[in-house]
Design a protein around this motif. Structure first.
Motif, PDB file in Angstrom:
ATOM      1  N   UNK A 114       0.658  -1.311   0.004  1.00  0.00           N
ATOM      2  CA  UNK A 114       0.133  -0.141   0.007  1.00  0.00           C
ATOM      3  C   UNK A 114       0.999   1.203   0.148  1.00  0.00           C
ATOM      4  N   UNK A 115       2.123   1.205   0.201  1.00  0.00           N
ATOM      5  CA  UNK A 115       2.990   2.269   0.218  1.00  0.00           C
ATOM      6  C   UNK A 115       3.699   2.453  -1.056  1.00  0.00           C
ATOM      7  N   UNK A 116       4.109   1.154  -1.367  1.00  0.00           N
ATOM      8  CA  UNK A 116       5.087   1.500  -2.839  1.00  0.00           C
ATOM      9  C   UNK A 116       4.351   0.523  -3.787  1.00  0.00           C
ATOM     10  N   UNK A 117       3.315  -0.164  -3.776  1.00  0.00           N
ATOM     11  CA  UNK A 117       2.896  -0.818  -5.029  1.00  0.00           C
ATOM     12  C   UNK A 117       3.631  -2.207  -5.097  1.00  0.00           C
ATOM     13  N   UNK A 118       3.454  -2.601  -6.331  1.00  0.00           N
ATOM     14  CA  UNK A 118       4.560  -3.889  -6.897  1.00  0.00           C
ATOM     15  C   UNK A 118       5.397  -3.408  -7.977  1.00  0.00           C
ATOM     16  N   UNK A 119       6.064  -4.519  -8.299  1.00  0.00           N
ATOM     17  CA  UNK A 119       6.894  -4.136  -9.564  1.00  0.00           C
ATOM     18  C   UNK A 119       6.282  -4.204 -11.003  1.00  0.00           C
ATOM     19  N   UNK A 120       6.503  -3.235 -11.771  1.00  0.00           N
ATOM     20  CA  UNK A 120       5.624  -3.367 -13.046  1.00  0.00           C
ATOM     21  C   UNK A 120       5.496  -4.507 -13.744  1.00  0.00           C
ATOM     22  N   UNK A 121       6.726  -5.425 -13.866  1.00  0.00           N
ATOM     23  CA  UNK A 121       6.341  -6.504 -14.508  1.00  0.00           C
ATOM     24  C   UNK A 121       5.402  -7.306 -13.463  1.00  0.00           C
ATOM     25  N   UNK A 122       5.740  -7.614 -12.395  1.00  0.00           N
ATOM     26  CA  UNK A 122       4.687  -8.302 -11.604  1.00  0.00           C
ATOM     27  C   UNK A 122       3.254  -7.894 -11.847  1.00  0.00           C
ATOM     28  N   UNK A 123       2.896  -6.634 -11.900  1.00  0.00           N
ATOM     29  CA  UNK A 123       1.539  -5.964 -12.067  1.00  0.00           C
ATOM     30  C   UNK A 123       1.146  -6.524 -13.501  1.00  0.00           C
ATOM     31  N   UNK A 124       2.024  -6.374 -14.432  1.00  0.00           N
ATOM     32  CA  UNK A 124       1.486  -6.511 -15.731  1.00  0.00           C
ATOM     33  C   UNK A 124       1.067  -8.062 -15.839  1.00  0.00           C
ATOM     34  N   UNK A 125       2.039  -9.157 -15.517  1.00  0.00           N
ATOM     35  CA  UNK A 125       1.568 -10.365 -15.568  1.00  0.00           C
ATOM     36  C   UNK A 125       0.223 -10.685 -14.512  1.00  0.00           C
ATOM     37  N   UNK A 126       0.133 -10.126 -13.476  1.00  0.00           N
ATOM     38  CA  UNK A 126      -1.175 -10.130 -12.746  1.00  0.00           C
ATOM     39  C   UNK A 126      -2.297  -9.878 -13.416  1.00  0.00           C
ATOM     40  N   UNK A 127      -2.280  -8.654 -14.201  1.00  0.00           N
ATOM     41  CA  UNK A 127      -3.569  -8.290 -14.975  1.00  0.00           C
ATOM     42  C   UNK A 127      -3.604  -8.922 -16.138  1.00  0.00           C
ATOM     43  N   UNK A 128      -2.929  -9.757 -16.585  1.00  0.00           N
ATOM     44  CA  UNK A 128      -3.167 -10.268 -18.009  1.00  0.00           C
ATOM     45  C   UNK A 128      -4.534 -11.199 -17.696  1.00  0.00           C
ATOM     46  N   UNK A 129      -5.178 -11.070 -19.140  1.00  0.00           N
ATOM     47  CA  UNK A 129      -6.348 -11.913 -18.964  1.00  0.00           C
ATOM     48  C   UNK A 129      -6.252 -13.178 -18.791  1.00  0.00           C
ATOM     49  N   UNK A 130      -5.329 -13.768 -19.244  1.00  0.00           N
ATOM     50  CA  UNK A 130      -4.987 -15.265 -19.265  1.00  0.00           C
ATOM     51  C   UNK A 130      -4.548 -15.761 -17.900  1.00  0.00           C
ATOM     52  N   UNK A 131      -4.009 -14.842 -17.010  1.00  0.00           N
ATOM     53  CA  UNK A 131      -3.548 -15.197 -15.975  1.00  0.00           C
ATOM     54  C   UNK A 131      -4.873 -14.866 -14.785  1.00  0.00           C
ATOM     55  N   UNK A 132      -5.375 -13.955 -14.901  1.00  0.00           N
ATOM     56  CA  UNK A 132      -6.820 -13.709 -13.955  1.00  0.00           C
ATOM     57  C   UNK A 132      -7.763 -13.402 -14.803  1.00  0.00           C
ATOM     58  N   UNK A 133      -8.506 -14.176 -15.658  1.00  0.00           N
ATOM     59  CA  UNK A 133      -9.599 -14.063 -16.409  1.00  0.00           C
ATOM     60  C   UNK A 133     -10.891 -13.737 -15.581  1.00  0.00           C
ATOM     61  N   UNK A 134     -11.767 -12.994 -15.948  1.00  0.00           N
ATOM     62  CA  UNK A 134     -12.927 -12.644 -15.278  1.00  0.00           C
ATOM     63  C   UNK A 134     -13.893 -13.683 -15.454  1.00  0.00           C
ATOM     64  N   UNK A 135     -14.745 -14.215 -14.407  1.00  0.00           N
ATOM     65  CA  UNK A 135     -15.936 -15.081 -14.677  1.00  0.00           C
ATOM     66  C   UNK A 135     -16.684 -14.648 -15.944  1.00  0.00           C
ATOM     67  N   UNK A 136     -17.190 -15.691 -16.875  1.00  0.00           N
ATOM     68  CA  UNK A 136     -17.783 -15.383 -17.884  1.00  0.00           C
ATOM     69  C   UNK A 136     -19.097 -14.773 -17.756  1.00  0.00           C
ATOM     70  N   UNK A 137     -19.770 -14.957 -16.836  1.00  0.00           N
ATOM     71  CA  UNK A 137     -21.007 -14.416 -16.470  1.00  0.00           C
ATOM     72  C   UNK A 137     -20.961 -13.150 -15.705  1.00  0.00           C
TER      73      UNK A 137
END
Length: 156
Positions: A38-61
Protein backbone atom coordinates in the motif's frame (compact mmCIF):
# COMPACT_ATOMS: atom_id res chain seq x y z
CA UNK A 1 -0.95 6.27 20.04
CA UNK A 2 -2.61 5.19 23.29
CA UNK A 3 -4.79 7.80 24.88
CA UNK A 4 -5.58 8.10 28.55
CA UNK A 5 -9.37 7.65 28.58
CA UNK A 6 -9.49 9.51 31.91
CA UNK A 7 -7.89 12.61 30.44
CA UNK A 8 -9.98 15.77 30.37
CA UNK A 9 -9.46 15.83 26.60
CA UNK A 10 -10.29 12.19 25.74
CA UNK A 11 -13.81 13.17 24.63
CA UNK A 12 -12.37 15.80 22.30
CA UNK A 13 -10.17 13.24 20.56
CA UNK A 14 -13.19 10.99 19.99
CA UNK A 15 -15.35 13.88 18.84
CA UNK A 16 -12.77 15.15 16.35
CA UNK A 17 -11.76 11.62 15.36
CA UNK A 18 -8.09 12.43 15.75
CA UNK A 19 -7.51 8.81 16.77
CA UNK A 20 -8.05 6.10 14.18
CA UNK A 21 -10.06 3.12 15.38
CA UNK A 22 -8.19 -0.10 14.65
CA UNK A 23 -8.99 -3.79 14.98
CA UNK A 24 -6.76 -6.50 16.45
CA UNK A 25 -3.39 -7.17 14.82
CA UNK A 26 -3.11 -9.59 11.90
CA UNK A 27 -0.25 -11.94 11.11
CA UNK A 28 2.94 -9.78 11.23
CA UNK A 29 4.26 -10.99 7.85
CA UNK A 30 0.90 -10.28 6.20
CA UNK A 31 0.85 -6.85 7.87
CA UNK A 32 4.36 -6.08 6.60
CA UNK A 33 3.32 -7.15 3.08
CA UNK A 34 0.21 -4.96 3.22
CA UNK A 35 2.20 -1.98 4.46
CA UNK A 36 4.76 -2.44 1.67
CA UNK A 37 2.16 -2.92 -1.08
CA UNK A 38 0.00 0.00 0.00
CA UNK A 39 2.99 2.31 0.30
CA UNK A 40 5.02 1.26 -2.74
CA UNK A 41 2.78 -0.89 -4.93
CA UNK A 42 4.33 -3.78 -6.84
CA UNK A 43 6.97 -4.08 -9.52
CA UNK A 44 5.65 -3.13 -12.97
CA UNK A 45 6.45 -6.56 -14.47
CA UNK A 46 4.67 -8.32 -11.63
CA UNK A 47 1.64 -6.04 -12.11
CA UNK A 48 1.53 -6.62 -15.87
CA UNK A 49 1.66 -10.40 -15.39
CA UNK A 50 -1.06 -10.31 -12.75
CA UNK A 51 -3.53 -8.29 -14.82
CA UNK A 52 -3.15 -10.32 -18.03
CA UNK A 53 -6.47 -11.83 -19.01
CA UNK A 54 -5.00 -15.32 -19.30
CA UNK A 55 -3.57 -15.07 -15.78
CA UNK A 56 -6.69 -13.80 -14.05
CA UNK A 57 -9.66 -14.01 -16.43
CA UNK A 58 -13.03 -12.71 -15.26
CA UNK A 59 -15.91 -15.12 -14.70
CA UNK A 60 -17.79 -15.43 -18.00
CA UNK A 61 -21.08 -14.38 -16.40
CA UNK A 62 -19.63 -11.14 -14.94
CA UNK A 63 -19.83 -8.88 -17.98
CA UNK A 64 -19.48 -5.80 -15.79
CA UNK A 65 -15.93 -6.72 -14.76
CA UNK A 66 -14.20 -5.09 -17.71
CA UNK A 67 -12.01 -2.05 -18.11
CA UNK A 68 -13.72 0.72 -20.07
CA UNK A 69 -11.65 1.87 -23.01
CA UNK A 70 -12.06 5.15 -24.82
CA UNK A 71 -13.36 4.79 -28.38
CA UNK A 72 -10.40 4.81 -30.80
CA UNK A 73 -11.97 7.60 -32.93
CA UNK A 74 -12.26 9.77 -29.83
CA UNK A 75 -8.77 8.77 -28.71
CA UNK A 76 -7.35 9.95 -32.05
CA UNK A 77 -8.73 13.48 -31.66
CA UNK A 78 -8.09 14.15 -27.97
CA UNK A 79 -4.95 15.87 -26.79
CA UNK A 80 -1.85 13.90 -25.78
CA UNK A 81 -2.42 15.00 -22.17
CA UNK A 82 -5.98 13.61 -22.26
CA UNK A 83 -4.71 10.33 -23.78
CA UNK A 84 -2.09 10.04 -21.07
CA UNK A 85 -4.66 10.65 -18.34
CA UNK A 86 -7.02 8.13 -19.92
CA UNK A 87 -4.25 5.49 -19.93
CA UNK A 88 -3.59 6.16 -16.23
CA UNK A 89 -7.30 5.84 -15.44
CA UNK A 90 -7.48 2.59 -17.45
CA UNK A 91 -4.59 1.20 -15.43
CA UNK A 92 -6.30 2.14 -12.18
CA UNK A 93 -9.59 0.67 -13.37
CA UNK A 94 -7.82 -2.53 -14.46
CA UNK A 95 -6.46 -2.96 -10.92
CA UNK A 96 -9.96 -2.57 -9.51
CA UNK A 97 -11.60 -4.86 -12.07
CA UNK A 98 -8.99 -7.61 -11.73
CA UNK A 99 -9.19 -7.40 -7.92
CA UNK A 100 -12.96 -7.73 -8.11
CA UNK A 101 -12.65 -10.70 -10.49
CA UNK A 102 -10.26 -12.49 -8.15
CA UNK A 103 -12.39 -11.76 -5.10
CA UNK A 104 -15.58 -12.87 -6.89
CA UNK A 105 -13.97 -16.20 -7.74
CA UNK A 106 -12.62 -16.62 -4.19
CA UNK A 107 -16.04 -15.90 -2.70
CA UNK A 108 -17.58 -18.39 -5.13
CA UNK A 109 -15.04 -21.03 -4.06
CA UNK A 110 -15.72 -20.24 -0.40
CA UNK A 111 -19.42 -20.84 -1.01
CA UNK A 112 -18.62 -24.19 -2.63
CA UNK A 113 -16.42 -25.17 0.32
CA UNK A 114 -19.08 -24.06 2.74
CA UNK A 115 -21.54 -26.40 1.01
CA UNK A 116 -19.16 -29.38 1.08
CA UNK A 117 -17.09 -28.75 4.21
CA UNK A 118 -19.25 -30.95 6.37
CA UNK A 119 -18.44 -33.96 4.16
CA UNK A 120 -14.68 -33.50 3.75
CA UNK A 121 -11.68 -31.55 5.00
CA UNK A 122 -11.30 -28.24 3.23
CA UNK A 123 -8.13 -26.86 1.63
CA UNK A 124 -7.92 -23.08 2.02
CA UNK A 125 -4.63 -22.51 0.17
CA UNK A 126 -6.26 -21.33 -3.06
CA UNK A 127 -8.50 -18.96 -1.10
CA UNK A 128 -5.55 -17.39 0.62
CA UNK A 129 -3.60 -17.13 -2.65
CA UNK A 130 -6.56 -15.48 -4.38
CA UNK A 131 -7.03 -13.02 -1.57
CA UNK A 132 -3.31 -12.22 -1.58
CA UNK A 133 -3.45 -11.46 -5.32
CA UNK A 134 -6.47 -9.21 -4.82
CA UNK A 135 -4.80 -7.44 -1.92
CA UNK A 136 -1.66 -6.93 -4.00
CA UNK A 137 -3.69 -5.34 -6.79
CA UNK A 138 -5.55 -3.13 -4.33
CA UNK A 139 -2.23 -2.05 -2.85
CA UNK A 140 -0.98 -1.22 -6.32
CA UNK A 141 -4.20 0.70 -6.99
CA UNK A 142 -3.65 2.69 -3.83
CA UNK A 143 -0.13 3.59 -4.99
CA UNK A 144 -1.39 4.54 -8.46
CA UNK A 145 -4.03 6.84 -7.00
CA UNK A 146 -1.53 8.52 -4.69
CA UNK A 147 0.93 8.92 -7.57
CA UNK A 148 -1.83 10.36 -9.78
CA UNK A 149 -2.83 12.88 -7.14
CA UNK A 150 0.75 13.97 -6.55
CA UNK A 151 1.32 14.39 -10.31
CA UNK A 152 -1.93 16.36 -10.61
CA UNK A 153 -0.75 18.70 -7.88
CA UNK A 154 2.54 19.28 -9.71
CA UNK A 155 0.71 20.10 -12.98
CA UNK A 156 -1.30 22.92 -11.38
Amino acid sequence: MDLDQNSRFAGLAKQLKTVEVCDKDIDPVLAANMNELFRKGMEEEQYVNMVKDDGNPRPSNCEGLVTVKLNQLVMDIVSPVARSRDKKLQSIETSIVKSASILAKVVDKAAEVENTSQQSGCELGSFIDGCNDALALLGNFNRQVKKGFSEARVEK
